[in-house]
Design a protein around this motif. Structure first.
Motif, mmCIF file in Angstrom:
data_model
loop_
_atom_site.group_PDB
_atom_site.id
_atom_site.type_symbol
_atom_site.label_atom_id
_atom_site.label_comp_id
_atom_site.label_asym_id
_atom_site.label_seq_id
_atom_site.Cartn_x
_atom_site.Cartn_y
_atom_site.Cartn_z
ATOM 1 N N TYR A 299 0.836 -1.185 0.000
ATOM 2 C CA TYR A 299 0.000 0.000 0.000
ATOM 3 C C TYR A 299 0.879 1.246 0.000
ATOM 4 C CZ TYR A 299 -3.511 3.365 1.507
ATOM 5 O OH TYR A 299 -4.338 4.453 1.590
ATOM 6 N N GLU A 300 0.674 2.129 -0.985
ATOM 7 C CA GLU A 300 1.448 3.366 -1.048
ATOM 8 C C GLU A 300 0.931 4.339 0.003
ATOM 9 O OE1 GLU A 300 2.264 7.053 -4.094
ATOM 10 O OE2 GLU A 300 1.937 5.070 -4.952
ATOM 11 N N LEU A 301 1.820 4.773 0.889
ATOM 12 C CA LEU A 301 1.429 5.678 1.962
ATOM 13 C C LEU A 301 1.513 7.133 1.529
ATOM 14 C CD1 LEU A 301 3.290 3.938 4.921
ATOM 15 C CD2 LEU A 301 0.858 3.784 4.342
ATOM 16 N N ARG A 302 2.693 7.591 1.211
ATOM 17 C CA ARG A 302 2.907 8.984 0.828
ATOM 18 C C ARG A 302 4.132 9.073 -0.071
ATOM 19 N NH1 ARG A 302 -1.425 9.599 3.067
ATOM 20 N NH2 ARG A 302 -2.026 11.233 4.512
ATOM 21 N N SER A 303 4.170 10.129 -0.877
ATOM 22 C CA SER A 303 5.325 10.437 -1.725
ATOM 23 C C SER A 303 5.648 11.916 -1.565
ATOM 24 C CB SER A 303 5.024 10.159 -3.195
ATOM 25 O OG SER A 303 4.770 8.799 -3.403
ATOM 26 N N PHE A 304 6.912 12.227 -1.597
ATOM 27 C CA PHE A 304 7.303 13.627 -1.594
ATOM 28 C C PHE A 304 8.717 13.775 -2.115
ATOM 29 C CE2 PHE A 304 7.739 12.042 2.743
ATOM 30 C CZ PHE A 304 9.060 12.328 3.054
ATOM 31 N N THR A 305 9.087 15.012 -2.424
ATOM 32 C CA THR A 305 10.403 15.323 -2.949
ATOM 33 C C THR A 305 11.251 15.927 -1.839
ATOM 34 O OG1 THR A 305 9.441 15.750 -5.117
ATOM 35 C CG2 THR A 305 11.657 16.577 -4.740
ATOM 36 N N VAL A 306 12.434 15.379 -1.663
ATOM 37 C CA VAL A 306 13.372 15.867 -0.657
ATOM 38 C C VAL A 306 14.013 17.149 -1.197
ATOM 39 C CG1 VAL A 306 15.503 15.300 0.576
ATOM 40 C CG2 VAL A 306 13.804 13.535 0.145
ATOM 41 N N PRO A 307 14.198 18.158 -0.356
ATOM 42 C CA PRO A 307 14.838 19.389 -0.828
ATOM 43 C C PRO A 307 16.199 19.110 -1.451
ATOM 44 C CG PRO A 307 13.949 19.707 1.365
ATOM 45 C CD PRO A 307 13.807 18.248 1.048
ATOM 46 N N GLY A 308 16.471 19.809 -2.553
ATOM 47 C CA GLY A 308 17.718 19.597 -3.271
ATOM 48 C C GLY A 308 18.778 20.642 -2.981
ATOM 49 N N CYS A 309 18.406 21.727 -2.316
ATOM 50 C CA CYS A 309 19.370 22.764 -1.966
ATOM 51 C C CYS A 309 18.895 23.481 -0.702
ATOM 52 C CB CYS A 309 19.570 23.741 -3.117
ATOM 53 S SG CYS A 309 18.098 24.684 -3.525
#
Length: 109
Positions: free
Chosen positions: A30-40
């Protein structure tokens, strides 16, 4: 464990999943959450936007990723399936191409 928490990271994009053995040989992912980690450093200011998602993931972990009772562990052992050995897996996934085989998608002239 009743369930496990897994994640997949592609670049800076992370997706968290909960994996649980539900029935005889059936695993639910089951997919819980997705997000993008800060790159700078400038993008770190956006990190608090993900605090609700991180809290949700931690709450799911605390709720579902707990040790089984001995009865649950015995039932789980009965429902598991063995992993394929490498030679068996390699036999299923053939990496060679048969050049003599007809292409069903190739247009005939």
């Amino acid at each position: 464990m009743e369930a496990i928490l897994t994640f997949q990271a592609v670049g800076r994009y992370i997706t968290f999943y909960l994996v649980k053995l539900m029935a005889d040989g059936l695993y639910l992912m089951y997919e819980l959450r997705s997000f993008t980690v800060p790159g700078c450093i400038n993008q770190i200011l956006f990190l608090p936007c993900y605090f609700d998602d991180i809290y949700f993931i931690l709450n799911v972990y605390r709720t579902h990723c707990v040790q089984m009772t001995p009865e649950q562990a015995n039932e789980s052992k009965r429902m598991k399936r063995p992993t394929l050995l490498t030679p068996e897996f390699d036999r299923i996934i053939d990496k060679t191409t048969n050049r003599k085989r007809r292409w069903i998608t190739k247009r005939s002239h």
